[in-house]
Write an enzyme that holds these catalytic residues in place. Structure first.
Site, short mmCIF file in Angstrom:
data_model
loop_
_atom_site.label_atom_id
_atom_site.label_comp_id
_atom_site.label_asym_id
_atom_site.label_seq_id
_atom_site.Cartn_x
_atom_site.Cartn_y
_atom_site.Cartn_z
CE LYS A 1 42.29 47.47 42.58
NZ LYS A 1 42.76 48.08 41.36
NE ARG B 1 37.78 50.97 38.05
CZ ARG B 1 37.52 49.97 38.88
NH1 ARG B 1 38.17 49.85 40.03
NH2 ARG B 1 36.60 49.08 38.59
N1 PMM Z 1 40.54 47.55 39.34
C1 PMM Z 1 39.54 46.63 39.33
C2 PMM Z 1 38.70 46.51 38.20
N2 PMM Z 1 38.85 47.31 37.13
N3 PMM Z 1 39.98 49.09 36.06
C3 PMM Z 1 40.95 50.00 36.07
N4 PMM Z 1 41.11 50.81 35.00
N5 PMM Z 1 41.81 50.14 37.12
C4 PMM Z 1 41.72 49.37 38.23
O1 PMM Z 1 42.55 49.52 39.15
C5 PMM Z 1 40.70 48.36 38.26
C6 PMM Z 1 39.84 48.26 37.13
C7 PMM Z 1 39.41 45.77 40.54
O2 PMM Z 1 38.20 45.55 41.07
P1 PMM Z 1 37.11 46.67 41.62
O3 PMM Z 1 36.25 46.93 40.42
O4 PMM Z 1 36.35 46.04 42.73
O5 PMM Z 1 37.89 47.86 42.05
#
Ligand code: PMM
Length: 297
Positions: free
Chosen positions: A241, A276
């Site tokens: 990020k 994640r």
């Molecule tokens: N970040 C992204 C998308 N979905 N879902 C959760 N639960 N937590 C997160 O931090 C999160 C998410 C941002 O985009 P990415 O899919 O490229 O990481």
């Protein structure tokens, strides 16, 4: 054994060895032992760090299999980019992206699969295709989302966000970011319970990068232990990020691997149950070492 709340310097901390089960469909995900790794699979043309790489379904399935082989404990499949400023994708298009991929992966992997979506129609189709968790960045804001989760007996990951991806960076006004995000997540838990979802189906995520400034992201990570007090598994997504890029003299997403490792190590050491991440093989190795230290006795 009772955890010792906030007692620094004691051998037990408030977070170690407290096992919480996260139920999702017929899956029982044990949180609180070793740190679990959720692999990110974005079937999108425009996600900030892997957009366009896995839009082809075969490539997406292959990537999912690779992540499981590398040690992913869960897979998170998304069909809509939610980077700051992005516009929503129609439900039919999102379904066309994720459903065939989830269907294939569900027959080929043993790990629980989540769908990263805010739309009840997409969540329903994904669960039908074999996903057992709905990862909703809006914390279940759309009418009908909780009903889909309840009726399917799915697990749900409630993430904190304010506003919409399009305008969320205009909603970063917090009195105390940690207390406010925690309270807003508590309210989303209460809403999910009111809708009839069982408490042990829920997990939480403070939503790094979603309606948060650079400093607020750092504070949420620094104080991640305070989210454990809500009594549900804590999932955190620092991977690649922009706050990591900013610490590292504006490194672009493909130069944020070590920075992500730093964030993941901090989170694993301070009690986050699930991280994640995009770089599964590398982060599995990071949490293995942190866990070996954390769980040493
Ligand atoms: N970040 C992204 C998308 N979905 N879902 C959760 N639960 N937590 C997160 O931090 C999160 C998410 C941002 O985009 P990415 O899919 O490229 O990481």
């Amino acid at each position: 054994m009772e955890p010792v709340p906030g007692k620094r310097g004691s051998r037990r901390t408030r977070y170690d060895a407290v096992v919480i089960v996260w139920r999702a469909g017929s899956d029982r995900i044990e949180c609180g032992g070793r740190t679990l790794v959720m692999g990110v699979l974005n079937v999108t043309p425009d996600s900030f760090s892997d957009g366009g790489l896995y839009l082809d379904h075969e490539a997406a399935v292959a990537r999912g299999l690779d992540m499981v082989a590398a040690g992913a404990d869960l897979l998170d499949v998304g069909g809509e980019s939610t980077r700051p400023g992005s516009d929503p994708v129609p439900a039919t298009e999102e379904m066309d992206r994720v459903v065939p991929v989830i269907k294939r992966l569900a027959t080929e992997v043993d790990v629980p699969i989540s769908v990263d979506s805010r739309k009840p129609q997409v969540a329903a189709a994904a669960v039908e295709a074999g996903a057992s968790i709905v990862n909703d960045i809006s914390g279940g804001a759309a009418p009908g989302m909780f009903d889909v989760v309840r009726e399917a007996g799915a697990g749900m990951l409630l993430m904190h966000m304010r506003g919409e991806p399009r305008d969320m960076q205009q909603h970063t006004d917090y009195a105390d970011v940690v207390a406010d995000v925690r309270e807003e997540l508590r309210q989303r838990i209460a809403a999910a319970l009111d809708a009839g979802i069982e408490p042990d189906r829920l997990a939480l995520d403070p939503g790094l990068g979603f309606a948060k400034t650079f400093e607020q992201n750092l504070l949420l990570m620094k104080e991640i232990e305070r989210f454990l007090e809500l009594g549900r598994p804590v999932v955190v997504g620092p991977s690649r990020k922009s706050f990591i890029g900013r610490v590292l003299d504006d490194a672009p997403p493909d130069r944020r691997l070590e920075g992500t490792a730093g964030a993941v190590a901090w989170l694993a050491a301070h009690g986050a149950h699930v991280v994640r991440v995009h770089d599964v093989a590398e982060m599995v190795r990071v949490v293995r070492v942190v866990d070996a230290i954390r769980l040493a006795s």
